[in-house]
Each structure stands twice: as structure tokens, then as C-alpha cells.
Write an enzyme that holds these catalytic residues in place. Structure first.
Site, PDB file in Angstrom:
ATOM      1  N   HIS A 191      -2.036   4.145   8.167  1.00  0.00           N
ATOM      2  CA  HIS A 191      -3.198   3.535   7.506  1.00  0.00           C
ATOM      3  C   HIS A 191      -3.523   2.243   8.241  1.00  0.00           C
ATOM      4  O   HIS A 191      -2.662   1.375   8.380  1.00  0.00           O
ATOM      5  CB  HIS A 191      -2.885   3.254   6.033  1.00  0.00           C
ATOM      6  N   HIS A 243     -12.712  -0.489   3.588  1.00  0.00           N
ATOM      7  CA  HIS A 243     -11.272  -0.746   3.692  1.00  0.00           C
ATOM      8  C   HIS A 243     -10.680  -0.115   4.965  1.00  0.00           C
ATOM      9  O   HIS A 243     -10.298  -0.858   5.868  1.00  0.00           O
ATOM     10  CB  HIS A 243     -10.602  -0.212   2.413  1.00  0.00           C
ATOM     11  N   GLU A 288       0.832  -1.212   0.000  1.00  0.00           N
ATOM     12  CA  GLU A 288       0.000   0.000   0.000  1.00  0.00           C
ATOM     13  C   GLU A 288       0.867   1.264   0.000  1.00  0.00           C
ATOM     14  O   GLU A 288       0.376   2.347   0.292  1.00  0.00           O
ATOM     15  CB  GLU A 288      -0.961  -0.040   1.195  1.00  0.00           C
ATOM     16  N   HIS A 326      -6.745  -0.875   9.247  1.00  0.00           N
ATOM     17  CA  HIS A 326      -8.057  -1.460   8.960  1.00  0.00           C
ATOM     18  C   HIS A 326      -8.800  -1.542  10.301  1.00  0.00           C
ATOM     19  O   HIS A 326      -9.308  -2.598  10.670  1.00  0.00           O
ATOM     20  CB  HIS A 326      -7.906  -2.844   8.324  1.00  0.00           C
ATOM     21  N   TYR A 361     -12.295  17.437  19.934  1.00  0.00           N
ATOM     22  CA  TYR A 361     -10.998  16.848  19.560  1.00  0.00           C
ATOM     23  C   TYR A 361     -11.061  16.187  18.195  1.00  0.00           C
ATOM     24  O   TYR A 361     -10.070  16.168  17.462  1.00  0.00           O
ATOM     25  CB  TYR A 361     -10.497  15.887  20.648  1.00  0.00           C
TER      26      TYR A 361
END
Ligand SMILES: [Zn+2]
Length: 215
Positions: free
Chosen positions: A96, A163, A77, A98, A123
Site C-alpha cells: 500500500h 489516499h 493501516e 501513497h 501489462y
């Protein structure tokens, strides 16, 4: 950036990766982390690596063109990270994951694709802001990189449909905190579905954005 600074960043990636893994924010060999180096290259977590058990010295080091200089082969990725960095010169790190609640939100049929999660807390507004949805693409599809690139200039975080989130920060700590804030707010959003919760008003959001501008 000297060798000891690069080593410090390698250690920091491994420590924060383990922290994310230990708290169930990432599972198996999913999720990846990158940090921009001042020679224009990056450190990036390797392909098929578990974030809970990273060997700092095997973390991939890439040059500014994305070529591997040291360590294992980078995550598949990689292009998601590069797409985001290209549009965000102010960002020094990207996470990144999942992560379950964020992925759950990314699968809902009726979310606003321009703004997936309402501004439930201050926040969330300060660390994430407006979160757009990137339409579903098969893993590794280069068009996914183009879709991220199209949104990354305006947004420090995007949510890939079915995703997971891609989140940038000025440094690794900031990117991790923003990712955690997003995951916790996704959890709140799911808890509150059907309750018609009171989100912050546009005026309250504007006041926060003025007082605490994001990078
Ligand atoms: Zn992914």
C-alpha cells in the site's frame, strides 16, 4: 516456514521497500508492506517507519489473529492488509503506497469508480486488471476496512479515494511489480488526459485475461 525463510522475507521487505523509496514511489513514513507466513501470521512494516530505511529485524511479526509476536508495533493501516487477505487466500503479499500519480487519479472527479484507469497497455491488464475506487474515509476508520473487504474478493488491487492504492500479489515481488505497473499506468493516464487515447478493446482485454489469468 523455518526461521531462515522468515529472515529472508524480512530482508526482501527491506530491500524492496528501499527500492520503492529510492525511486520516489513512497515518501516520508507513508506506505506499508506485508507478507503472509505459512503459519497464518504476517510480517508487516512498522508504524511510522520509512520504507527507505527499514531494519529487517524490527519488522513486525504478527500471529494469525493479528497479535504482535516480534518487532515494532505494526502500521496503523494493518486493517487494510487484513481486510484484503481475508478475501484473498491466494494472495501472499500486499503493498500500500501513497504514490503520487495513483493518488492524483484517485482525486479526479470524473473517473469511473468501477474501473478507475482504462486498459491502456497489456501489462496493466495482466498485472492489475479492473481497478475499483473505494470511497474516501478518514485514516483508521474501520469502515474503510469493510469497504476494501467488499471489493477484494473480485479485485487484486483497489484505489482508496484521495489516499492511494492497495495491491495484492501471490508473493511480494508480484505485489511490488503490480504496484509499479499501476503507478506507471496512472502516469500514462494523466499524460493522455484530453487526448482521447486509444485503449485496448474489450475483446483485446478478454483475450489477455484468458491467456494470462491473474491470481
Ligand atoms: Zn495509506
Amino acid at each position: 516456514m523455518n526461521a531462515s525463510e522468515v529472515n529472508r522475507l524480512r530482508e526482501q521487505i527491506a530491500t524492496l521497500g528501499q527500492s520503492l523509496f529510492d525511486r520516489g514511489l513512497t515518501m516520508g513514513s507513508s506506505g506499508n508492506i506485508s507478507v503472509r507466513l505459512d503459519d497464518g501470521g504476517w510480517l508487516m512494516t512498522p508504524t511510522n517507519a520509512c520504507l527507505g530505511r527499514l531494519d529487517p529485524q524490527r519488522i513486525s511479526r504478527l500471529d494469525r489473529s493479528g497479535r504482535l509476536l516480534e518487532g515494532d508495533k505494526p502500521t496503523k493501516e494493518q486493517f487494510l492488509h487484513t481486510a484484503m487477505y481475508e478475501e484473498r487466500p491466494q494472495s501472499g503479499a500486499i503493498v500500500h503506497l501513497h504514490s503520487t500519480h495513483s493518488v492524483a487519479v484517485s482525486c479526479l472527479p470524473d473517473i469511473n469508480p468501477c474501473d478507475c484507469i482504462p486498459p491502456l497497455t497489456a501489462y496493466y491488464v495482466m498485472r492489475v486488471g479492473r481497478l475499483p475506487l473505494v470511497p474516501y474515509h478518514m485514516p483508521g476508520d474501520p469502515e474503510l476496512g469493510d469497504a476494501v473487504r467488499g471489493l477484494a474478493g473480485e479485485h487484486s488491487a483497489v484505489l482508496l479515494a484521495n489516499h492511494g492504492p492497495v495491491v495484492a500479489g501471490k508473493n511480494l515481488e508480484a505485489a511490488v511489480y503490480a504496484t509499479e505497473e499501476l503507478e506507471e499506468t496512472a502516469k500514462l493516464f494523466l499524460l493522455l488526459r484530453g487526448e482521447n487515447p486509444r485503449a485496448l478493446t474489450p475483446e483485446q482485454v478478454a483475450a489477455l485475461e484468458q491467456r494470462f489469468p491473474r491470481d
